[in-house]
Design a protein around this motif. Sequence first.
Motif, mmCIF file in Angstrom:
data_model
loop_
_atom_site.group_PDB
_atom_site.id
_atom_site.type_symbol
_atom_site.label_atom_id
_atom_site.label_comp_id
_atom_site.label_asym_id
_atom_site.label_seq_id
_atom_site.Cartn_x
_atom_site.Cartn_y
_atom_site.Cartn_z
ATOM 1 N N LEU A 67 0.837 -1.201 0.000
ATOM 2 C CA LEU A 67 0.000 0.000 0.000
ATOM 3 C C LEU A 67 0.869 1.247 0.000
ATOM 4 C CD1 LEU A 67 -2.673 -0.882 2.688
ATOM 5 C CD2 LEU A 67 -3.019 -0.665 0.235
ATOM 6 N N PRO A 68 0.422 2.293 -0.649
ATOM 7 C CA PRO A 68 1.160 3.561 -0.566
ATOM 8 C C PRO A 68 1.212 4.032 0.888
ATOM 9 C CG PRO A 68 -0.569 3.680 -2.238
ATOM 10 C CD PRO A 68 -0.758 2.401 -1.497
ATOM 11 N N ILE A 69 2.297 4.647 1.258
ATOM 12 C CA ILE A 69 2.444 5.086 2.653
ATOM 13 C C ILE A 69 1.417 6.169 2.987
ATOM 14 C CG2 ILE A 69 4.215 6.804 2.274
ATOM 15 C CD1 ILE A 69 5.482 5.432 4.888
ATOM 16 N N SER A 70 0.970 6.907 1.991
ATOM 17 C CA SER A 70 -0.062 7.917 2.233
ATOM 18 C C SER A 70 -1.371 7.268 2.684
ATOM 19 C CB SER A 70 -0.281 8.773 0.984
ATOM 20 O OG SER A 70 -0.654 7.983 -0.109
ATOM 21 N N THR A 71 -1.647 6.048 2.242
ATOM 22 C CA THR A 71 -2.839 5.326 2.700
ATOM 23 C C THR A 71 -2.726 5.017 4.186
ATOM 24 O OG1 THR A 71 -3.126 4.360 0.510
ATOM 25 C CG2 THR A 71 -4.282 3.285 2.326
ATOM 26 N N TRP A 72 -1.527 4.657 4.631
ATOM 27 C CA TRP A 72 -1.298 4.414 6.062
ATOM 28 C C TRP A 72 -1.570 5.696 6.864
ATOM 29 C CZ3 TRP A 72 0.270 -0.056 8.608
ATOM 30 C CH2 TRP A 72 0.597 -1.141 7.798
ATOM 31 N N PHE A 73 -1.101 6.821 6.341
ATOM 32 C CA PHE A 73 -1.302 8.091 7.039
ATOM 33 C C PHE A 73 -2.776 8.483 7.062
ATOM 34 C CE2 PHE A 73 3.201 8.403 6.973
ATOM 35 C CZ PHE A 73 3.531 9.320 7.949
ATOM 36 N N GLU A 74 -3.499 8.225 5.966
ATOM 37 C CA GLU A 74 -4.942 8.497 5.939
ATOM 38 C C GLU A 74 -5.660 7.664 6.989
ATOM 39 O OE1 GLU A 74 -7.153 8.551 2.198
ATOM 40 O OE2 GLU A 74 -5.223 8.786 1.185
ATOM 41 N N CYS A 75 -5.276 6.407 7.094
ATOM 42 C CA CYS A 75 -5.880 5.515 8.088
ATOM 43 C C CYS A 75 -5.566 6.000 9.505
ATOM 44 C CB CYS A 75 -5.372 4.088 7.878
ATOM 45 S SG CYS A 75 -6.172 2.874 8.951
ATOM 46 N N ALA A 76 -4.341 6.402 9.746
ATOM 47 C CA ALA A 76 -3.947 6.898 11.077
ATOM 48 C C ALA A 76 -4.730 8.160 11.426
ATOM 49 C CB ALA A 76 -2.450 7.180 11.106
ATOM 50 N N ARG A 77 -4.907 9.052 10.457
ATOM 51 C CA ARG A 77 -5.666 10.271 10.696
ATOM 52 C C ARG A 77 -7.112 9.920 11.061
ATOM 53 N NH1 ARG A 77 -5.434 12.431 6.020
ATOM 54 N NH2 ARG A 77 -3.400 13.383 6.306
ATOM 55 N N ALA A 78 -7.709 8.998 10.331
ATOM 56 C CA ALA A 78 -9.090 8.586 10.606
ATOM 57 C C ALA A 78 -9.206 7.965 11.997
ATOM 58 C CB ALA A 78 -9.564 7.604 9.542
ATOM 59 N N MET A 79 -8.214 7.174 12.385
ATOM 60 C CA MET A 79 -8.235 6.539 13.707
ATOM 61 C C MET A 79 -8.049 7.570 14.818
ATOM 62 S SD MET A 79 -6.163 3.033 12.901
ATOM 63 C CE MET A 79 -6.043 2.534 14.606
ATOM 64 N N ARG A 80 -7.268 8.604 14.570
ATOM 65 C CA ARG A 80 -7.065 9.656 15.579
ATOM 66 C C ARG A 80 -8.315 10.497 15.769
ATOM 67 N NH1 ARG A 80 -3.029 9.014 19.149
ATOM 68 N NH2 ARG A 80 -1.056 8.696 18.134
ATOM 69 N N GLU A 81 -9.126 10.637 14.700
ATOM 70 C CA GLU A 81 -10.347 11.435 14.784
ATOM 71 C C GLU A 81 -11.408 10.775 15.654
ATOM 72 O OE1 GLU A 81 -11.483 12.017 10.740
ATOM 73 O OE2 GLU A 81 -9.966 13.550 10.399
ATOM 74 N N GLY A 82 -11.334 9.461 15.775
ATOM 75 C CA GLY A 82 -12.301 8.758 16.606
ATOM 76 C C GLY A 82 -12.300 7.287 16.246
ATOM 77 N N PRO A 83 -12.926 6.463 17.082
ATOM 78 C CA PRO A 83 -12.932 5.024 16.808
ATOM 79 C C PRO A 83 -13.641 4.722 15.486
ATOM 80 C CG PRO A 83 -14.201 5.553 18.789
ATOM 81 C CD PRO A 83 -13.651 6.822 18.268
#
Length: 124
Positions: A67-83
């Motif tokens: 996966l592109p590393i930007s996808t990992w960052f998008e996922c991390a951002r979504a997880m930080r916003e809430g469960p």
Amino acid sequence: MRMEREQQCLERVRKARWPDGIRCPRCSHAGWRMHARGGNGRPKYRCLRCGRTFNDLTGTVFAHSRLPISTWFECARAMREGPKICTQLSRLLDVKVATAWRLRKALRRAFCDPALGRLFEELP
């Protein structure tokens, strides 16, 4: 635009992982040279002491991921916003539910890692 985002994310990983400069993950030696570029364009390094070849993602949760590393960052951002449940992440990232589950599981471990934890404190 996508390539710029990838480069920005890779630079963030490099700075968070090696704040004092690149070091070999095997022997911690600071001497290295550029070895090659991978098929994805990411630089590969070779340690001058032990000869190990490594890149910026070696030994991290991002290693061996297609996966592109930007996808990992998008996922991390979504997880930080809430469960988020895996189906939500799957739709948001446009990946399979199993991939979203693996991302979520790996990122939970990364949030606890002292070296990579600070990487996700301020997401762009």
